[in-house]
Design a protein around this motif. Sequence first.
Motif, PDB file in Angstrom:
ATOM      1  N   ALA A 119       0.828  -1.210   0.000  1.00 17.21           N
ATOM      2  CA  ALA A 119       0.000   0.000   0.000  1.00 17.21           C
ATOM      3  C   ALA A 119       0.861   1.260   0.000  1.00 17.21           C
ATOM      4  CB  ALA A 119      -0.922  -0.010   1.213  1.00 17.21           C
ATOM      5  N   LEU A 120       1.911   1.255   0.806  1.00  9.08           N
ATOM      6  CA  LEU A 120       2.814   2.411   0.835  1.00  9.08           C
ATOM      7  C   LEU A 120       3.416   2.656  -0.547  1.00  9.08           C
ATOM      8  CD1 LEU A 120       4.596   4.566   2.215  1.00  9.08           C
ATOM      9  CD2 LEU A 120       6.183   2.726   2.819  1.00  9.08           C
ATOM     10  N   ARG A 121       3.919   1.594  -1.163  1.00 14.27           N
ATOM     11  CA  ARG A 121       4.591   1.743  -2.456  1.00 14.27           C
ATOM     12  C   ARG A 121       3.619   2.122  -3.559  1.00 14.27           C
ATOM     13  NH1 ARG A 121       7.776  -3.722  -0.799  1.00 14.27           N
ATOM     14  NH2 ARG A 121       9.632  -2.742   0.117  1.00 14.27           N
ATOM     15  N   ALA A 122       2.421   1.518  -3.551  1.00 16.94           N
ATOM     16  CA  ALA A 122       1.419   1.868  -4.568  1.00 16.94           C
ATOM     17  C   ALA A 122       0.961   3.314  -4.386  1.00 16.94           C
ATOM     18  CB  ALA A 122       0.229   0.911  -4.486  1.00 16.94           C
ATOM     19  N   SER A 123       0.764   3.731  -3.143  1.00 16.40           N
ATOM     20  CA  SER A 123       0.341   5.104  -2.876  1.00 16.40           C
ATOM     21  C   SER A 123       1.392   6.099  -3.330  1.00 16.40           C
ATOM     22  CB  SER A 123       0.053   5.283  -1.378  1.00 16.40           C
ATOM     23  OG  SER A 123      -0.990   4.430  -0.961  1.00 16.40           O
ATOM     24  N   ARG A 124       2.634   5.797  -3.006  1.00 15.63           N
ATOM     25  CA  ARG A 124       3.730   6.684  -3.377  1.00 15.63           C
ATOM     26  C   ARG A 124       3.819   6.828  -4.899  1.00 15.63           C
ATOM     27  NH1 ARG A 124       8.494   4.988   0.128  1.00 15.63           N
ATOM     28  NH2 ARG A 124       8.544   3.237  -1.317  1.00 15.63           N
ATOM     29  N   ALA A 125       3.649   5.717  -5.606  1.00 16.14           N
ATOM     30  CA  ALA A 125       3.727   5.755  -7.068  1.00 16.14           C
ATOM     31  C   ALA A 125       2.530   6.469  -7.684  1.00 16.14           C
ATOM     32  CB  ALA A 125       3.824   4.326  -7.612  1.00 16.14           C
ATOM     33  N   ALA A 126       1.361   6.348  -7.044  1.00 16.77           N
ATOM     34  CA  ALA A 126       0.143   6.926  -7.611  1.00 16.77           C
ATOM     35  C   ALA A 126      -0.062   8.387  -7.247  1.00 16.77           C
ATOM     36  CB  ALA A 126      -1.074   6.116  -7.150  1.00 16.77           C
ATOM     37  N   ILE A 137      -7.401   7.844  -2.019  1.00 19.41           N
ATOM     38  CA  ILE A 137      -6.820   6.552  -1.665  1.00 19.41           C
ATOM     39  C   ILE A 137      -7.703   5.922  -0.601  1.00 19.41           C
ATOM     40  CG2 ILE A 137      -4.865   5.358  -0.579  1.00 19.41           C
ATOM     41  CD1 ILE A 137      -3.036   7.527  -1.737  1.00 19.41           C
ATOM     42  N   ILE A 138      -8.119   4.684  -0.821  1.00 17.23           N
ATOM     43  CA  ILE A 138      -8.877   3.937   0.177  1.00 17.23           C
ATOM     44  C   ILE A 138      -8.073   2.704   0.554  1.00 17.23           C
ATOM     45  CG2 ILE A 138     -11.000   2.661   0.685  1.00 17.23           C
ATOM     46  CD1 ILE A 138     -12.459   4.534  -1.227  1.00 17.23           C
ATOM     47  N   ASN A 139      -7.712   2.615   1.830  1.00 20.68           N
ATOM     48  CA  ASN A 139      -6.954   1.478   2.337  1.00 20.68           C
ATOM     49  C   ASN A 139      -7.901   0.495   3.014  1.00 20.68           C
ATOM     50  OD1 ASN A 139      -4.390   2.413   1.521  1.00 20.68           O
ATOM     51  ND2 ASN A 139      -4.256   3.738   3.314  1.00 20.68           N
ATOM     52  N   VAL A 140      -7.886  -0.748   2.557  1.00 26.51           N
ATOM     53  CA  VAL A 140      -8.750  -1.777   3.128  1.00 26.51           C
ATOM     54  C   VAL A 140      -7.999  -2.440   4.278  1.00 26.51           C
ATOM     55  CG1 VAL A 140     -10.067  -3.880   2.704  1.00 26.51           C
ATOM     56  CG2 VAL A 140      -9.903  -2.122   0.921  1.00 26.51           C
ATOM     57  N   SER A 141      -8.474  -2.187   5.489  1.00 21.86           N
ATOM     58  CA  SER A 141      -7.830  -2.678   6.695  1.00 21.86           C
ATOM     59  C   SER A 141      -8.707  -3.739   7.346  1.00 21.86           C
ATOM     60  CB  SER A 141      -7.560  -1.506   7.645  1.00 21.86           C
ATOM     61  OG  SER A 141      -6.799  -1.920   8.761  1.00 21.86           O
ATOM     62  N   SER A 142      -8.592  -3.876   8.637  1.00 21.14           N
ATOM     63  CA  SER A 142      -9.316  -4.909   9.369  1.00 21.14           C
ATOM     64  C   SER A 142      -9.565  -4.439  10.797  1.00 21.14           C
ATOM     65  CB  SER A 142      -8.500  -6.204   9.396  1.00 21.14           C
ATOM     66  OG  SER A 142      -9.002  -7.116  10.354  1.00 21.14           O
ATOM     67  N   VAL A 143     -10.649  -4.921  11.396  1.00 24.63           N
ATOM     68  CA  VAL A 143     -10.882  -4.622  12.809  1.00 24.63           C
ATOM     69  C   VAL A 143      -9.789  -5.236  13.675  1.00 24.63           C
ATOM     70  CG1 VAL A 143     -13.379  -4.364  12.589  1.00 24.63           C
ATOM     71  CG2 VAL A 143     -12.417  -6.617  13.066  1.00 24.63           C
ATOM     72  N   GLY A 144      -9.024  -6.165  13.116  1.00 26.58           N
ATOM     73  CA  GLY A 144      -7.888  -6.731  13.842  1.00 26.58           C
ATOM     74  C   GLY A 144      -6.894  -5.673  14.277  1.00 26.58           C
ATOM     75  N   ALA A 145      -6.834  -4.554  13.555  1.00 25.83           N
ATOM     76  CA  ALA A 145      -5.935  -3.466  13.944  1.00 25.83           C
ATOM     77  C   ALA A 145      -6.315  -2.882  15.293  1.00 25.83           C
ATOM     78  CB  ALA A 145      -5.955  -2.374  12.879  1.00 25.83           C
ATOM     79  N   LYS A 159      -1.899  -4.185   9.859  1.00 26.89           N
ATOM     80  CA  LYS A 159      -3.105  -3.412   9.563  1.00 26.89           C
ATOM     81  C   LYS A 159      -3.158  -2.134  10.401  1.00 26.89           C
ATOM     82  CE  LYS A 159      -5.216  -5.857   6.380  1.00 26.89           C
ATOM     83  NZ  LYS A 159      -5.420  -5.330   5.005  1.00 26.89           N
ATOM     84  N   ALA A 160      -2.661  -2.192  11.636  1.00 28.12           N
ATOM     85  CA  ALA A 160      -2.570  -0.977  12.446  1.00 28.12           C
ATOM     86  C   ALA A 160      -1.638   0.039  11.782  1.00 28.12           C
ATOM     87  CB  ALA A 160      -2.085  -1.311  13.850  1.00 28.12           C
ATOM     88  N   ALA A 161      -0.539  -0.448  11.218  1.00 24.74           N
ATOM     89  CA  ALA A 161       0.377   0.430  10.488  1.00 24.74           C
ATOM     90  C   ALA A 161      -0.309   1.016   9.259  1.00 24.74           C
ATOM     91  CB  ALA A 161       1.629  -0.346  10.086  1.00 24.74           C
ATOM     92  N   LEU A 162      -1.127   0.219   8.590  1.00 26.00           N
ATOM     93  CA  LEU A 162      -1.860   0.701   7.416  1.00 26.00           C
ATOM     94  C   LEU A 162      -2.829   1.815   7.810  1.00 26.00           C
ATOM     95  CD1 LEU A 162      -2.472   0.341   4.382  1.00 26.00           C
ATOM     96  CD2 LEU A 162      -4.189  -1.370   5.034  1.00 26.00           C
ATOM     97  N   ASN A 163      -3.509   1.654   8.945  1.00 25.52           N
ATOM     98  CA  ASN A 163      -4.414   2.699   9.426  1.00 25.52           C
ATOM     99  C   ASN A 163      -3.656   4.010   9.657  1.00 25.52           C
ATOM    100  OD1 ASN A 163      -6.174   0.553   9.469  1.00 25.52           O
ATOM    101  ND2 ASN A 163      -6.770   0.778  11.605  1.00 25.52           N
TER     102      ASN A 163
END
Length: 263
Positions: A119-126, A137-145, A159-163
């Motif tokens: 996600a970081l790399r795709a976001s940076r490129a886009a 940008i919409i990041n698909v995470s999880s309640v597990g975070a 997933k917490a890092a993604l949030n």
Amino acid sequence: MDLQLTGKTAVVTGGSKGIGLAVVRTLLAEGMRVVTGSRTITAELKETEAVPVTVDLTTAGGPARLIESAVAELGGIDLLVNNVGVGDTDDFAKGVRFNLLELPDDAWEHTFNLHFYSALRASRAALPSLIERRGTIINVSSVGARAAAAGPANYNVSKAALNALTKVISEQFGGQGVRAVTVSSGPVSTGVWTDPDGFVGRMAREQGLPHEVFMEQLISASGVTTGRLAAPEEVAQLIAFLASPVNITGSEHLIDGGMIKHV
């Protein structure tokens, strides 16, 4: 309801099955042009009008190659959905079975490459294209975070890092018109839950229980108020709404059937 997405362009990572495939179908139905990247191109994905790119998004150069292909195909990007995740069932299972003393570095590295660095790399490129088009940008995470101690530790921490990444993108590029949003799902009726050879199916066999019975027990134990799995299409509908021109950014949106109880 017109979401004002007709004619806009989207990149969806991990669009070959599950939530990603549902997102691809939903965005196409809303009139978007879609490029998607995954390691395999399924028969179901081939049936759509999306442009598939075969790519390993866990590699350092994979996400940028996907974005380059998408820009060449679409001319620019209005929406990036970072969805790719879970991956191999064995890798997912390691995070459940092993504690921090037992879970090796390569398990953490693979999980972070799949769920965070992709996600970081795709976001940076886009981002150059998204800035130009005032995109999302919409990041698909999880309640597990939010419940890092339960379930696969490496997955939940990634997933917490993604949030957190969503917040960073929103703050750093919001002034240039880019929105960033997190969608966090609870249990969803994808292969992880429903496939007899998926993670839950394998756990059921190990416990000597019928798949359906074990699945119902897990849903109940997880505290899902509605008592059922969410459908991938329901997650996709939420993503499509958040992709529409609404004044929402930097926030997390749960679709978990009431699993998260705290405010």
